[in-house]
Design a protein around this motif. Structure first.
Motif, short mmCIF file in Angstrom:
data_model
loop_
_atom_site.label_atom_id
_atom_site.label_comp_id
_atom_site.label_asym_id
_atom_site.label_seq_id
_atom_site.Cartn_x
_atom_site.Cartn_y
_atom_site.Cartn_z
N SER A 134 56.66 47.53 39.73
CA SER A 134 56.21 48.44 40.80
C SER A 134 56.81 49.83 40.65
N ASP A 135 57.94 49.96 39.97
CA ASP A 135 58.52 51.28 39.71
C ASP A 135 57.57 52.15 38.89
N TYR A 136 56.65 51.50 38.18
CA TYR A 136 55.69 52.18 37.31
C TYR A 136 54.25 52.04 37.83
N GLY A 137 54.09 51.37 38.96
CA GLY A 137 52.76 51.10 39.52
C GLY A 137 52.15 49.82 38.99
N LEU A 138 52.88 49.07 38.18
CA LEU A 138 52.38 47.85 37.53
C LEU A 138 52.68 46.62 38.36
N CYS A 139 51.66 45.81 38.57
CA CYS A 139 51.81 44.63 39.41
C CYS A 139 51.19 43.41 38.75
N GLN A 140 51.80 42.26 39.00
CA GLN A 140 51.21 40.98 38.60
C GLN A 140 50.01 40.76 39.50
N TRP A 147 51.61 36.83 33.17
CA TRP A 147 51.50 37.77 32.07
C TRP A 147 50.49 38.89 32.32
N HIS A 148 49.69 38.78 33.38
CA HIS A 148 48.56 39.70 33.62
C HIS A 148 48.99 40.80 34.60
N PHE A 149 48.92 42.07 34.12
CA PHE A 149 49.36 43.21 34.94
C PHE A 149 48.27 44.27 35.03
N GLU A 150 48.23 44.89 36.20
CA GLU A 150 47.30 45.98 36.47
C GLU A 150 48.04 47.05 37.26
N LEU A 151 47.51 48.27 37.24
CA LEU A 151 48.04 49.34 38.10
C LEU A 151 47.48 49.10 39.50
N LEU A 152 48.29 48.57 40.40
CA LEU A 152 47.83 48.21 41.73
C LEU A 152 48.58 48.93 42.84
N THR A 153 49.49 49.81 42.48
CA THR A 153 50.22 50.61 43.46
C THR A 153 50.61 51.92 42.80
N THR A 154 51.12 52.83 43.58
CA THR A 154 51.64 54.06 43.00
C THR A 154 53.05 53.78 42.49
N PRO A 155 53.51 54.52 41.49
CA PRO A 155 54.87 54.30 41.00
C PRO A 155 55.89 54.36 42.15
N GLY A 156 56.71 53.32 42.23
CA GLY A 156 57.69 53.21 43.29
C GLY A 156 57.15 52.56 44.55
N GLY A 157 55.85 52.26 44.57
CA GLY A 157 55.23 51.62 45.73
C GLY A 157 55.48 50.13 45.74
#
Length: 167
Positions: A134-140, A147-157
């Motif tokens: 989540s520090d990078y916007g990346l979420c499971q 193993w599956h990640f997508e950008l699902l938030t803003t960095p730090g969100g």
């Protein structure tokens, strides 16, 4: 027969979606039990990822490496044809389309086809990303796919709760 061959040879390829431009040949497949580097820009699975997703993954990987955690890509961008093949294989494996769809989306629903999803390994990399992504916007995205990640938030969100499965 000759006329059919001429028509086939002259038929243009279908246009790519406006949001994605295929940069290299290939369907994005990575051989089973193999991985590639996030820096392998010549591989379609990396070259066709959403630029924001790739940048976030590379930043996270650089920070994880400082903790002796190495990210390896097991899947990234996939062509629609490759995604359909994966779904067909899952249907055969699970003997049910309903069960297969818990693991594999059809091409029109897959974030891999749009370049907005990436699968990462090994397990310590997945664990690191689940904790710090989540520090990078990346979420499971899915609880059954660590193993599956997508950008699902803003960095730090804050990441949304993972869906139970792809279905």
């Amino acid at each position: 027969m000759l006329l059919l061959a001429m028509v086939t040879a002259c038929t243009p390829a279908p246009p790519q979606p406006a949001t994605m431009q295929v940069k290299t040949t290939g369907d994005g497949s990575i051989p089973k039990n193999e991985t590639i580097s996030l820096d392998d820009d010549q591989h379609a699975a990396i070259a066709n990822l959403d630029p924001e997703l790739l940048a976030a993954m590379r930043k996270a990987a650089a920070d994880a490496k400082l903790k002796s955690v190495e990210f390896r890509v097991t899947s990234g961008w996939r062509s629609a044809e490759y995604q359909q093949r994966l779904l067909d294989e899952a249907v055969e494996l699970y003997r049910s389309e309903e069960e297969a769809r818990r693991w594999v989306h059809p091409p029109e629903k897959s974030a891999h086809v749009t370049g907005k999803a990436i699968d990462v390994g090994p397990t310590n990399a997945d664990d690191w990303l689940i904790q710090h992504g989540s520090d990078y916007g990346l979420c499971q995205a899915y609880a059954n796919e660590m193993w599956h990640f997508e950008l699902l938030t803003t960095p730090g969100g804050q990441c949304p709760q993972p869906q139970s499965n792809a279905g």
